[in-house]
Design an enzyme around this catalytic site. Structure first.
Site, mmCIF file in Angstrom:
data_model
loop_
_atom_site.group_PDB
_atom_site.id
_atom_site.type_symbol
_atom_site.label_atom_id
_atom_site.label_comp_id
_atom_site.label_asym_id
_atom_site.label_seq_id
_atom_site.Cartn_x
_atom_site.Cartn_y
_atom_site.Cartn_z
ATOM 1 N N LYS A 53 0.841 -1.206 0.000
ATOM 2 C CA LYS A 53 0.000 0.000 0.000
ATOM 3 C C LYS A 53 0.877 1.257 0.000
ATOM 4 C CE LYS A 53 -3.770 -2.441 2.206
ATOM 5 N NZ LYS A 53 -4.333 -2.968 3.444
ATOM 6 N N GLN A 97 -4.755 -1.919 9.842
ATOM 7 C CA GLN A 97 -4.600 -3.242 9.237
ATOM 8 C C GLN A 97 -5.146 -4.312 10.183
ATOM 9 O OE1 GLN A 97 -3.245 -3.678 6.017
ATOM 10 N NE2 GLN A 97 -4.015 -5.756 6.292
ATOM 11 N N ASP A 120 -11.570 2.316 4.361
ATOM 12 C CA ASP A 120 -11.821 0.876 4.265
ATOM 13 C C ASP A 120 -13.322 0.585 4.156
ATOM 14 O OD1 ASP A 120 -9.764 -0.924 4.070
ATOM 15 O OD2 ASP A 120 -9.314 -0.933 6.219
#
Ligand code: NDP
Length: 282
Positions: A53, A97, A120
């Site tokens: 990322k 994460q 997200d």
């Protein structure tokens, strides 16, 4: 018959290319898109995703910063970090994460993220907006799957769509996105009675289970679009999907490879959400 491959890497490349102009004009207006990635502990798979990322942010000109916290970090400390990131105008997206260590309540952490920075798409505010059809950050993997289906040229409206898996991050939102495009949607899970029978009805099948080779060619309608979200390691340590590729390829019309299918699209959608956040499009 041998299924056509849907090249996720190529589609993701096009999505990222299309973001470049917008990133340049936001940056010129002193509003460079910024993403903060929070990683707790030393999960090797999480480390690989975070590195990827960061690298892709750098390639596109998105500002990114990483916050690596020890496995032992307390929930309070993590909440404080998110609070601080919520306040900073140069951070447009916050990604924590997952999975988190067991002593941290994942849902609490997700709900602490400002919904306007929830790139997200996991915050209940964004989940609720998706459910009722309001503009929202779409969860990256299901949004990427939708782009891959579009790539085949197969229309979703009126089609039998079967999603295998009902997690909050993939299966459930996938079902809603397919429904939004007027598919007739069935969501399967571990208690589904005859998975093969349900899957054989599918014109479009999305497998998001986490069981290598669960979906075989015998479970498919000939010509179906098959999207394989699964990421599993087989006994040789090789990355494989939920779909038994050799048998499915003989029956399906379209199929995504693993790797090189859904994975690259997930990151492309994350970057797109971050740019949309900076542009205040959501
Ligand atoms: P979860 O473990 O959260 O959910 C798995 C789902 O599969 C559950 O709903 C479970 O049912 C269902 N399931 C388990 N066994 C069976 C079975 N035998 N038959 C039918 N359904 C079954 O996984 P995620 O949704 O988080 O991830 C799914 C897969 O996708 C994983 O391999 C993951 O690594 C991968 N993934 C890939 C991403 C990418 O970018 N490519 C991103 C996110 C995930 P029940 O609810 O009844 O337990």
């Amino acid at each position: 018959m041998s299924a056509a491959l849907i090249d996720g890497k190529a589609v993701a490349g096009r999505v990222k290319e299309s973001l470049k102009t917008q990133i340049a004009s936001l940056t010129a207006a002193n509003n460079q898109p910024g993403l903060a990635v929070v990683i707790v502990g030393n999960n090797p798979a999480s480390r690989v995703y975070v590195n990827s990322k960061k690298k892709q942010c750098g390639e596109l000109g998105i500002y990114s910063e990483e916050h690596t916290l020890p496995e032992t970090v307390s929930e309070t400390e993590l909440l404080q970090l998110i609070d601080a990131l919520n306040q900073r105008p140069q951070i447009h997206g916050i990604l924590v994460q997952l999975p988190l260590p067991r002593h941290i309540n994942e849902q609490q952490i997700i709900e602490k993220i400002d919904p306007a920075k929830d790139v997200d798409g996991f915050h209940p505010v964004n989940v609720g907006k998706l459910m009722v059809g309001l503009p929202a950050f779409l969860p990256c993997t299901p949004a990427g799957v939708m782009e891959l289906i579009k790539e085949t040229g197969v229309t979703i409206a009126g089609k039998e769509c079967v999603v295998v898996g009902r997690s909050n991050i993939v299966g459930k939102p996938q079902g809603i996105l397919l429904l939004r495009e007027h598919g007739t949607v069935t969501i399967c899970h571990s208690r589904t009675k005859d998975l093969g029978e349900v899957c054989r009805r599918a014109d479009i099948l999305v497998a998001a289970v986490g069981r290598a080779g669960l979906i075989t060619g015998a479970m498919l309608k000939p010509g179906a679009v098959v999207i394989d979200v699964g990421m599993n390691r087989n006994q040789h340590g090789k990355l494989v999907g939920d779909v038994d590729f050799p048998s499915v390829q003989q029956v399906a019309g379209w199929i995504t490879p693993v790797p090189g299918g859904v994975g690259p699209m997930t990151i492309a959608m994350l970057l797109q959400n971050t740019v949309q956040s900076a542009a205040q499009l959501i």
